[in-house]
Design an enzyme around this catalytic site. Structure first.
Site, short mmCIF file in Angstrom:
data_model
loop_
_atom_site.label_atom_id
_atom_site.label_comp_id
_atom_site.label_asym_id
_atom_site.label_seq_id
_atom_site.Cartn_x
_atom_site.Cartn_y
_atom_site.Cartn_z
N GLU A 1 -10.09 -37.18 39.84
CA GLU A 1 -11.04 -37.61 38.81
C GLU A 1 -12.22 -36.65 38.69
OE1 GLU A 1 -11.08 -39.67 36.43
OE2 GLU A 1 -9.42 -41.02 36.82
N GLU B 1 -11.00 -33.64 36.85
CA GLU B 1 -10.78 -33.91 35.42
C GLU B 1 -12.09 -33.99 34.65
OE1 GLU B 1 -6.62 -36.49 35.83
OE2 GLU B 1 -8.36 -37.42 34.86
N GLU B 2 -13.09 -34.60 35.27
CA GLU B 2 -14.34 -34.82 34.55
C GLU B 2 -15.28 -33.63 34.58
OE1 GLU B 2 -16.24 -38.52 35.55
OE2 GLU B 2 -14.70 -39.65 34.47
#
Lengths: 283, 283
Positions: free
Chosen positions: B188, B191-192
């Site tokens: 995560e 991805e961010e």
């Protein structure tokens, strides 16, 4: 002559038009994310449902709505096929993103289900959806319960993989939706053994696919050393860690995560935060 | 005269009987708990499906089978109604337990759904079912990421409750089904923010209803004190605890739960056990 004989059909037409206007769109409420939720509560013919849904989506598309949810009780299962099979969107050949991202790109897809209803979802914009994922996990708990005689509470199951093995294990259970972990642990121990307990802290956690509910055949207090000496406990990586942690806890050499109640200013909902309170506050 | 003109219809009848025998029961595989799983892969008429299902259940009841599962891909949504509406069980007036326990006591009920299929369940015995519950939780994660300059990695969202508030928050995300928590956290953050990180430990956890996926508008490194001074962080119970825990961690005064890989001898599956490794092993 009075006007009444002629006015009657006019009224009837007006009523029909009104009905038509009422029925042209499905009843729906707005959600907080620019979408709408349709709740079906009355029996409906599936062809009528399909045409109303098509008209409703056209209108919502015009209004810039995004997600469309249908909460469909099991007694209206006749409408499932219409929701997923009717084409509510005509994709262009270049819309590969939508095709890849939506499992049923032209119609509604399944979001989640509970025993008595099915939730269907549809995304109006020509972009990948931002609807929340469905639930993906169950949260199971196992409880390390000790009495003043330093005996540990153990049970035997009458189904599942431990059935007939003679293994005594900690009481286990599943956290209900919306239930707090600490409440669930106390509830499960009570249900399986009728023993009242007080939740202290989370000693450890792990991920595992939980295959089956267990049912309890027997429950008793057992000296901790006897529990830890069982071959299943000694020879299994995971059980060995659990036993070591429980032993350290018993000897007051281990800090787990204790629940601390707190409130979110946003949701105004009370929830527990679990952390190492000893390291943070010395308690 | 030869026998062939007469033998032809005999053969046809024999073939029909064979087909009838083949088609009389639905294809199903046994599960490990005394039940059967029907997987529908070919299009089928719903009336034919209902009659096959009725015959199959009669046979399975005779064999002492318990749970019956139907995994129904979305393209066969035409069969949902038959599964839930056809009466596969005639309840006696005194069977209050079954009525109370099964949401759709005479037919199949919904167990769970994924975007492309619906899982239906039915319980043959005249007793409360012991089928596992469906998934009830999503596991969300928030990542406390610090660089060598003791700056914390923060993001701004372009949707959801923080949109437009100017709040900088930790990167967050959702753990996929079957994904390890530590893998999900690293994924995560990547991805961010496109930042590569190493998972250290679980600092704390809590339960909350997660309303919406977030999308990231901006990401940056921010001095920790600046992060903690934001009104949203200071004035919210939960955020305050999180900030305090991160501060204690930054100053090496806090032990969380670190992942330790281990294998279950039963499932032979690798999984991580998360616990206070410092208290247990001094590391």
């Amino acid at each position: 002559m009075s006007a009444s004989p002629n006015s009657t059909p006019v009224n009837v037409i007006a009523e029909n038009e009104e009905q038509f206007r009422d029925f042209k769109l499905l009843n729906a409420v707005n959600d907080r994310y620019g979408g709408v939720i349709i709740e079906i509560t009355e029996p409906m013919d599936s062809a009528l449902f399909a045409s109303l849904l098509r008209a409703s989506i056209a209108q919502w598309r015009h209004q810039g709505k995004k997600g469309v949810w249908i909460k469909l009780p099991i007694q209206h299962a006749n409408l499932v096929e219409a929701a997923v099979k009717v084409i509510y969107r005509l994709l262009q050949p270049n819309q590969a993103v939508l095709r890849a991202f939506l499992k049923n790109p032209e119609g509604f897809w399944y979001h989640h289900a509970e025993p008595n209803y099915l939730m269907l979802a549809y995304w109006i914009p020509e972009s990948a959806h931002t609807l929340p994922a469905n639930a993906s996990h169950r949260v199971g708990i196992g409880a390390f319960v000790m009495n003043e005689k330093r005996e540990v509470l153990v049970v035997q199951e009458n189904t599942g993989r431990f059935w007939g093995t003679g293994v005594w294990k900690f009481p286990t259970g599943v956290v209900d939706e919306g239930e707090d972990l600490c409440t669930a642990a106390v509830r499960e121990v009570k249900e399986e053994t009728a023993i009242d307990t007080k939740f202290v802290e989370v000693l450890a956690f792990r991920y595992e696919i939980c295959k089956q509910e267990s049912e309890i055949e027997a429950a008793k207090w057992m000296p901790f050393d006897e529990y830890a000496a069982q071959p299943y406990v000694k020879n299994n990586d995971l059980s060995k860690y659990i036993a070591d942690i429980c032993l350290a806890k018993k000897e007051r050499k281990y800090s787990g995560f204790a629940p601390v109640p707190s409130t979110s200013v946003f949701s105004n909902e009370k929830s527990y935060m679990y952390f190492n309170t000893y390291d943070l506050n010395g308690q």
